[in-house]
Write an enzyme that holds these catalytic residues in place. Structure first.
Site, PDB file in Angstrom:
ATOM      1  N   THR A 106     -10.203   2.499  -7.077  1.00  0.00           N
ATOM      2  CA  THR A 106     -11.430   3.228  -7.366  1.00  0.00           C
ATOM      3  C   THR A 106     -11.829   2.964  -8.810  1.00  0.00           C
ATOM      4  O   THR A 106     -11.011   3.140  -9.718  1.00  0.00           O
ATOM      5  CB  THR A 106     -11.233   4.739  -7.150  1.00  0.00           C
ATOM      6  OG1 THR A 106     -10.914   4.978  -5.779  1.00  0.00           O
ATOM      7  CG2 THR A 106     -12.482   5.519  -7.508  1.00  0.00           C
ATOM      8  N   ARG A 157      -2.073  15.256  -5.053  1.00  0.00           N
ATOM      9  CA  ARG A 157      -2.243  15.476  -3.613  1.00  0.00           C
ATOM     10  C   ARG A 157      -2.980  16.768  -3.281  1.00  0.00           C
ATOM     11  O   ARG A 157      -3.856  16.769  -2.406  1.00  0.00           O
ATOM     12  CB  ARG A 157      -0.887  15.407  -2.905  1.00  0.00           C
ATOM     13  CG  ARG A 157      -0.524  13.970  -2.554  1.00  0.00           C
ATOM     14  CD  ARG A 157       0.867  13.799  -2.006  1.00  0.00           C
ATOM     15  NE  ARG A 157       1.105  12.371  -1.767  1.00  0.00           N
ATOM     16  CZ  ARG A 157       2.305  11.813  -1.727  1.00  0.00           C
ATOM     17  NH1 ARG A 157       3.380  12.555  -1.917  1.00  0.00           N
ATOM     18  NH2 ARG A 157       2.436  10.519  -1.509  1.00  0.00           N
ATOM     19  N   GLN A 180     -20.403  16.039  17.477  1.00  0.00           N
ATOM     20  CA  GLN A 180     -20.465  16.435  18.886  1.00  0.00           C
ATOM     21  C   GLN A 180     -21.438  17.597  19.085  1.00  0.00           C
ATOM     22  O   GLN A 180     -22.199  17.629  20.058  1.00  0.00           O
ATOM     23  CB  GLN A 180     -19.066  16.823  19.372  1.00  0.00           C
ATOM     24  CG  GLN A 180     -18.920  16.846  20.887  1.00  0.00           C
ATOM     25  CD  GLN A 180     -18.985  15.452  21.505  1.00  0.00           C
ATOM     26  OE1 GLN A 180     -18.735  14.464  20.823  1.00  0.00           O
ATOM     27  NE2 GLN A 180     -19.348  15.376  22.772  1.00  0.00           N
ATOM     28  N   GLU A 188      -4.092   7.569  -1.276  1.00  0.00           N
ATOM     29  CA  GLU A 188      -3.090   8.403  -1.950  1.00  0.00           C
ATOM     30  C   GLU A 188      -2.010   8.890  -0.980  1.00  0.00           C
ATOM     31  O   GLU A 188      -1.554  10.035  -1.035  1.00  0.00           O
ATOM     32  CB  GLU A 188      -3.756   9.571  -2.683  1.00  0.00           C
ATOM     33  CG  GLU A 188      -4.636   9.098  -3.827  1.00  0.00           C
ATOM     34  CD  GLU A 188      -4.888  10.176  -4.846  1.00  0.00           C
ATOM     35  OE1 GLU A 188      -3.946  10.895  -5.206  1.00  0.00           O
ATOM     36  OE2 GLU A 188      -6.035  10.287  -5.281  1.00  0.00           O
ATOM     37  N   SER A 243      -1.447   9.599   6.315  1.00  0.00           N
ATOM     38  CA  SER A 243      -0.895  10.744   7.044  1.00  0.00           C
ATOM     39  C   SER A 243       0.538  10.472   7.476  1.00  0.00           C
ATOM     40  O   SER A 243       1.388  11.379   7.481  1.00  0.00           O
ATOM     41  CB  SER A 243      -1.760  11.059   8.267  1.00  0.00           C
ATOM     42  OG  SER A 243      -2.997  11.617   7.878  1.00  0.00           O
ATOM     43  N   GLY A 292       0.845  -1.179   0.000  1.00  0.00           N
ATOM     44  CA  GLY A 292       0.000   0.000   0.000  1.00  0.00           C
ATOM     45  C   GLY A 292       0.884   1.232   0.000  1.00  0.00           C
ATOM     46  O   GLY A 292       1.229   1.782  -1.038  1.00  0.00           O
ATOM     47  N   SER A 293       1.279   1.646   1.198  1.00  0.00           N
ATOM     48  CA  SER A 293       2.182   2.795   1.300  1.00  0.00           C
ATOM     49  C   SER A 293       3.564   2.499   0.725  1.00  0.00           C
ATOM     50  O   SER A 293       4.247   3.388   0.226  1.00  0.00           O
ATOM     51  CB  SER A 293       2.320   3.213   2.769  1.00  0.00           C
ATOM     52  OG  SER A 293       1.081   3.633   3.292  1.00  0.00           O
ATOM     53  N   ARG A 333     -30.831  25.211  17.275  1.00  0.00           N
ATOM     54  CA  ARG A 333     -31.076  24.312  18.404  1.00  0.00           C
ATOM     55  C   ARG A 333     -31.030  25.085  19.720  1.00  0.00           C
ATOM     56  O   ARG A 333     -30.102  25.862  19.968  1.00  0.00           O
ATOM     57  CB  ARG A 333     -30.018  23.210  18.407  1.00  0.00           C
ATOM     58  CG  ARG A 333     -30.053  22.258  19.588  1.00  0.00           C
ATOM     59  CD  ARG A 333     -31.185  21.278  19.499  1.00  0.00           C
ATOM     60  NE  ARG A 333     -31.012  20.187  20.446  1.00  0.00           N
ATOM     61  CZ  ARG A 333     -31.925  19.244  20.664  1.00  0.00           C
ATOM     62  NH1 ARG A 333     -33.065  19.252  19.977  1.00  0.00           N
ATOM     63  NH2 ARG A 333     -31.704  18.281  21.527  1.00  0.00           N
TER      64      ARG A 333
END
Length: 403
Positions: A163, A262, A356, A383, A386, A134-135, A287
């Site tokens: 994809t 990127r 949240q 792609e 991190s 992968g990486s 709200r």
């Protein structure tokens, strides 16, 4: 010397036009196609009819002088919905690979086939990742062997997480020709439709971006004409010869494509983050709890402030990287990776905070921030994770071979 961060009138027009399509066509269909987990072909066709999904539109925005054309388009489309937008725009990765490295003849023949026509739209797939690579792009095991007797390339291997894999009209596959050279011995190959030995493997059921088709593709003695190595066989062999002599090489098959795209992935993430922020803001202004709008409470207002600041900072990094790429500036400090890293982690942070703010409602599928949160996570993974972005940046900044 003048300096401005204002978009040109033409870009403002494109942004507003694409935003209208995202609001009127993509967003109303988002929940349905997320639940169906199927490629939204009717929406792709609507995008094609509108002129948003076409080779000409991609070329025009890619050539836009400021470098922000595609970034603006991607942000607005992913603001609509990430899964549907990726189905519509996922062809761009394969198209970028061909446009950046292909011969004029290859581009003229295969780019139109990647998009199809208004009446019969097609998609394309870029296939790099593998079950064991992968990486670690250098660990690709898919092999390409040149058969002199038939003047053909013979490919064997399995690609994963592709994809549009298997449903694409045209596949671009990264394979290793000279494994001993690692990534510098790799090349990209065009796989035409209905090629014997090429098939779809497992289709993945995913956490997010469910409207986008992701699958394995299997290559079993796939034979293609020698002219279908992207960039041409002669140019590839020249690059290999330089690698064997220990000379530097500007690029290799997969990483050239990823570095080029990127900032675009960063724009996708900004779009999702902005969508979640805007929904949470509207919700907080309506709200009521304890007799007051919840936006009046510091606990909520400070969240909104942090969300907005991170989104704007991420967009500026994305725009800078896009401008640099378009204007030939080198990414000396890995500015492309920087933009993708910050934008992707911003999307995860903002969508989490949006849930949240909505509380229990945010955790249900009755409200879109739940889907946005699921969609956001992929940006820190595909792609280049991190961790890989930080590795690329660390090497660029220090000049050291960080592992």
């Amino acid at each position: 010397m003048t300096f401005s961060l204002e978009l040109s009138p033409d870009l403002v027009h494109i942004r507003d036009w694409v935003h209208e399509f995202a609001a009127d066509v993509i967003r109303p269909a988002a929940s349905e196609w997320d639940e169906r987990e199927e490629t939204p072909w009717p929406i792709i066709q609507e995008a094609s009819k509108a002129g948003i999904y076409s080779m000409e539109f991609f070329a025009e925005q890619s050539a836009e002088p400021s470098g922000l054309g595609m970034l603006v388009v991607f942000e607005e489309m992913f603001w609509g919905d990430a899964g549907i937008a990726l189905s519509i725009l996922g062809t761009g990765l394969a198209a970028a690979s061909l446009a950046s490295n292909g011969t004029p003849e290859q581009m003229g023949e295969w780019l139109p086939q990647m998009f199809g026509t208004v009446d019969d739209p097609k998609v394309a797939a870029f296939c790099s990742s593998e079950p064991g690579a992968g990486s670690d792009v250098g660990a690709i095991r898919t092999r390409a062997r040149y058969d002199e007797a038939t003047d053909e390339w013979v490919l064997n291997g399995t690609k994963t997480w592709a994809t549009n894999g298997g449903i694409a009209e045209v596949h671009v596959v990264v394979a290793s020709v000279y494994p001993e050279l690692g990534s510098r011995g790799q090349a990209s190959f065009i796989i035409p439709p209905n090629t014997p030995g090429f098939s779809q493997g497992q289709k993945f059921l995913k956490h997010g971006i469910r409207a986008s088709h992701t699958a394995e593709v299997v290559l079993d003695d796939v034979r293609i004409p020698s002219r279908l190595i992207i960039g041409g066989k002669e140019k590839f062999e020249e690059r290999v010869a330089r690698a064997r002599e220990g000379k530097s090489s500007k690029s290799h098959a997969a990483m050239t494509t990823f570095e080029r795209t990127r900032p675009t992935v960063g724009a996708m993430a900004v779009g999702v983050a902005r969508a979640a922020y805007e929904y949470a803001l509207d919700y907080a202004l309506q709200r009521e709890q304890f007799g007051r709008k919840i936006a009046e409470f510091q606990a909520i207002a400070f969240k909104l402030a942090d969300m907005k600041a991170r989104i704007d900072a991420a967009r500026l990094l994305v725009w800078r990287a896009g401008w640099m790429a378009r204007n030939g500036r080198t990414f000396d400090n890995a500015e492309g990776s920087m933009a993708k890293l910050v934008a992707s982690e911003t999307a995860v942070y903002v969508t989490d905070e949006a849930i949240q703010i909505l509380g229990g409602n945010g955790y249900t599928r009755d409200y879109p921030v739940e889907r946005m949160h699921r969609d956001a996570k992929i940006f820190t993974i595909f792609e280049g994770t991190s961790e890989i972005q930080r590795l690329v940046m660390g090497r660029a900044i220090t000049g050291l071979p960080i592992r």
